[in-house]
Design a protein around this motif. Structure first.
Motif, short mmCIF file in Angstrom:
data_model
loop_
_atom_site.label_atom_id
_atom_site.label_comp_id
_atom_site.label_asym_id
_atom_site.label_seq_id
_atom_site.Cartn_x
_atom_site.Cartn_y
_atom_site.Cartn_z
N THR A 177 0.85 -1.18 0.00
CA THR A 177 0.00 0.00 0.00
C THR A 177 0.89 1.24 0.00
O THR A 177 2.09 1.17 0.30
CB THR A 177 -0.91 0.05 1.24
OG1 THR A 177 -0.11 0.29 2.41
CG2 THR A 177 -1.69 -1.25 1.40
N ILE A 178 0.32 2.39 -0.31
CA ILE A 178 1.10 3.62 -0.32
C ILE A 178 1.69 3.90 1.06
O ILE A 178 2.84 4.34 1.19
CB ILE A 178 0.24 4.81 -0.82
CG1 ILE A 178 1.07 6.07 -1.00
CG2 ILE A 178 -0.94 5.06 0.09
CD1 ILE A 178 1.97 6.06 -2.19
N GLY A 179 0.93 3.59 2.10
CA GLY A 179 1.44 3.79 3.45
C GLY A 179 2.62 2.89 3.76
O GLY A 179 3.59 3.32 4.41
N GLU A 180 2.54 1.65 3.34
CA GLU A 180 3.65 0.71 3.54
C GLU A 180 4.89 1.16 2.77
O GLU A 180 6.02 1.06 3.27
CB GLU A 180 3.23 -0.69 3.12
CG GLU A 180 2.19 -1.32 4.02
CD GLU A 180 1.57 -2.58 3.45
OE1 GLU A 180 0.93 -3.32 4.23
OE2 GLU A 180 1.69 -2.82 2.23
N ALA A 193 9.37 11.17 11.01
CA ALA A 193 8.06 11.04 11.64
C ALA A 193 7.04 11.42 10.57
O ALA A 193 6.56 12.55 10.52
CB ALA A 193 7.95 11.95 12.85
N LEU A 194 6.72 10.49 9.71
CA LEU A 194 5.87 10.75 8.54
C LEU A 194 5.16 9.46 8.17
O LEU A 194 5.82 8.45 7.91
CB LEU A 194 6.73 11.26 7.38
CG LEU A 194 6.00 11.57 6.08
CD1 LEU A 194 5.03 12.74 6.25
CD2 LEU A 194 7.02 11.90 4.97
N TRP A 195 3.84 9.52 8.14
CA TRP A 195 3.05 8.33 7.84
C TRP A 195 1.87 8.68 6.95
O TRP A 195 1.31 9.78 7.02
CB TRP A 195 2.48 7.72 9.13
CG TRP A 195 3.47 6.98 9.96
CD1 TRP A 195 3.81 5.65 9.89
CD2 TRP A 195 4.25 7.52 11.04
NE1 TRP A 195 4.74 5.34 10.85
CE2 TRP A 195 5.04 6.46 11.57
CE3 TRP A 195 4.36 8.80 11.61
CZ2 TRP A 195 5.93 6.63 12.63
CZ3 TRP A 195 5.25 8.98 12.67
CH2 TRP A 195 6.01 7.90 13.16
N ILE A 196 1.48 7.73 6.12
CA ILE A 196 0.14 7.69 5.53
C ILE A 196 -0.48 6.41 6.07
O ILE A 196 -0.17 5.30 5.63
CB ILE A 196 0.18 7.68 3.99
CG1 ILE A 196 0.80 8.97 3.45
CG2 ILE A 196 -1.24 7.52 3.42
CD1 ILE A 196 0.94 9.01 1.93
N GLY A 197 -1.30 6.57 7.08
CA GLY A 197 -1.80 5.44 7.85
C GLY A 197 -1.01 5.36 9.14
O GLY A 197 -0.02 4.64 9.25
N GLU A 202 1.75 5.88 17.68
CA GLU A 202 2.19 7.26 17.46
C GLU A 202 1.07 8.28 17.65
O GLU A 202 1.28 9.47 17.49
CB GLU A 202 2.76 7.40 16.04
CG GLU A 202 3.93 6.48 15.73
CD GLU A 202 5.13 6.77 16.62
OE1 GLU A 202 5.37 7.96 16.94
OE2 GLU A 202 5.85 5.81 16.98
N GLU A 203 -0.10 7.80 18.02
CA GLU A 203 -1.27 8.67 18.10
C GLU A 203 -1.08 9.81 19.11
O GLU A 203 -1.56 10.93 18.89
CB GLU A 203 -2.50 7.84 18.47
CG GLU A 203 -3.81 8.59 18.48
CD GLU A 203 -4.26 9.02 17.10
OE1 GLU A 203 -4.90 10.09 17.01
OE2 GLU A 203 -3.98 8.30 16.13
N TYR A 204 -0.35 9.56 20.16
CA TYR A 204 -0.20 10.56 21.23
C TYR A 204 0.52 11.82 20.74
O TYR A 204 0.42 12.87 21.37
CB TYR A 204 0.59 9.95 22.40
CG TYR A 204 2.07 9.76 22.13
CD1 TYR A 204 3.00 10.69 22.58
CD2 TYR A 204 2.53 8.66 21.41
CE1 TYR A 204 4.35 10.53 22.33
CE2 TYR A 204 3.87 8.48 21.16
CZ TYR A 204 4.79 9.42 21.61
OH TYR A 204 6.13 9.25 21.34
N GLY A 259 -9.58 8.32 11.10
CA GLY A 259 -9.03 9.14 10.02
C GLY A 259 -7.52 9.11 9.97
O GLY A 259 -6.93 9.18 8.89
N HIS A 260 -6.87 9.00 11.11
CA HIS A 260 -5.41 8.92 11.14
C HIS A 260 -4.91 7.57 10.63
O HIS A 260 -3.86 7.47 9.99
CB HIS A 260 -4.90 9.14 12.56
CG HIS A 260 -5.21 10.48 13.11
ND1 HIS A 260 -5.10 10.78 14.46
CD2 HIS A 260 -5.62 11.63 12.52
CE1 HIS A 260 -5.44 12.05 14.66
NE2 HIS A 260 -5.77 12.57 13.50
N ALA A 261 -5.64 6.51 10.96
CA ALA A 261 -5.22 5.16 10.60
C ALA A 261 -5.45 4.84 9.13
O ALA A 261 -4.77 3.98 8.56
CB ALA A 261 -5.96 4.14 11.47
N ALA A 262 -6.41 5.52 8.50
CA ALA A 262 -6.73 5.27 7.10
C ALA A 262 -5.59 5.72 6.19
O ALA A 262 -4.66 6.43 6.61
CB ALA A 262 -8.01 5.98 6.72
#
Length: 394
Positions: A177-180, A193-197, A202-204, A259-262
């Motif tokens: 996936t793009i996030g992977e 510190a950069l994610w898509i998904g 890291e939510e905190y 929304g953050h996990a998507a």
């Protein structure tokens, strides 16, 4: 004057002062990071979060909105450089089921440069804000959709759909996936510190975005278009208005754990200015021995692909507010980058990240207060520190 934390190298003190001045009276928080010749010369943050009460610092992260498109574009160019994607090839070469309902000729470049004719989901597709986190539903809707105009003949911003189209190409080619792909090929090697998904662990670190501005909704926009003589019943207009109708609920969704996990590659990358500046620095030069794109790839990526194109009918009377290369936005009056040759993206509410190869400089600015967007003008918070940065580099 606003309290600013962080550091600048000698010669960039005026950038710190201008950044502070830009945020006098601002209700939110912001970060500014600048890399020059592969290392950070400006690393600043200011403000506090009035929504969550969380502490805001250089490591805090927020949703990046359409700055995400630059992250996605970088993935595509890495694959093109490796010979796994041909930017001139039809999308259907990699995604055979895409070649229906008039889409067989749409190229990878058409997708990157917002010329594909798929700028919004059809209203009948059932894709609203809640469905944006459902990758399969969004891909299925785009797969069966007929273009809203003849692909390649006009340009209109694919605000949501471009990320799904480009992300599906990445998935088809790599199996990731793009996030992977971002995690293993960009963020991991560079220590970003950069994610898509976003992983839950890291939510905190995420600071919510907010706005005290009310954007015009579909009813108000439809009235303006009708007064201009535009047929608001046209399919393109109905699709565009349907996208507008999801804006407020979509932004609210992006402040949730779901929304953050998507993976919404057009708009829900999460990160900070340090990481964005470092990524862009690695697209135009080496950062700790890592370079993401070769010079020839960067040179091609910033070649204009939309110059001379108007918006598609019946919106062709609207002003052209964007200029694109291959997935990256290019410098224009409303996007005060470091001059011609800059490549990067802006995001709703005031984010911006880009690189300027001629000066070996990469810039990233993030914020939590989403101010009013006027596509014909730059965010006023950019202007003071951009001018100071010009002077410092000169």
């Amino acid at each position: 004057m606003t309290l600013v934390q962080g550091s600048v190298e000698r010669g960039f003190e005026a950038v710190r002062d201008a950044f502070a001045h830009a945020h006098d009276g601002d209700a939110g928080a912001a970060q500014l990071c600048v890399y020059r010749e592969g290392h950070a010369v400006v690393d600043l943050w200011t403000g506090e979060d009035p929504i969550s009460g969380k502490t805001w610092d250089a490591d805090s992260m927020t949703v990046l909105m359409s700055v995400s498109k630059g992250v996605t574009a970088t993935c595509v160019h890495m694959l093109a450089e490796r010979g796994q994607l041909d930017l001139d090839a039809p999308v259907a070469d990699y995604w055979p089921d895409f070649a229906v309902n008039g889409k067989a000729g749409i190229t990878v470049t058409d997708v990157l440069s917002h010329r594909a004719g798929l700028s919004s989901f059809d209203p009948e597709s059932g894709i609203g804000a809640a469905e944006l986190s459902d990758w399969s539903a969004c891909i299925a809707a785009l797969e069966t959709m007929a273009p809203l105009w003849q692909p390649g003949t006009a340009m209109y911003y694919h605000s949501l759909t471009q990320g799904y189209l480009a992300g599906e190409l990445v998935r088809r080619v790599t199996g990731k996936t793009i996030g992977e792909f971002v995690a293993t090929e960009i963020a991991g090697p560079l220590g970003l510190a950069l994610w898509i998904g976003l992983p839950e662990s890291e939510e905190y670190r995420v600071i919510p975005q907010f706005t005290r501005h009310k954007w015009p909704g579909p009813v108000e926009v439809a009235a303006v278009l009708a007064n201009m003589g535009i047929d608001v019943g046209a399919r393109l207009v109905r699709a565009t208005l349907a996208s507008l109708a999801t804006r407020e609920s979509g932004i609210a969704m992006l402040n949730t754990r779901e929304g953050h996990a998507a993976e919404v590659p057009s708009g829900n990358a999460i990160g900070n200015a340090r990481s964005l500046a470092r990524m862009y620095a690695a697209t135009i030069g080496e950062v700790d021995g890592i370079r993401l794109l070769a010079p020839a790839t960067v040179e091609r990526a910033r070649q204009p692909q939309t110059d001379g194109l108007k918006a598609p009918s019946p919106l062709e009377i609207l002003p052209v507010t964007h200029s694109f290369g291959y997935g990256y936005g290019l410098a224009r009056p409303a996007t005060p980058m470091l001059g011609p040759g800059s490549l990067g993206n802006t995001g709703t509410g005031g984010r911006i990240a880009y690189a300027h190869p001629e000066s070996a400089t990469a810039v990233a600015y993030t914020c939590t207060n989403m101010t009013a967007d006027d596509p014909t003008k730059p965010d006023p918070r950019w202007l003071p520190w951009t001018a100071a940065l010009h002077d410092a580099l000169a």
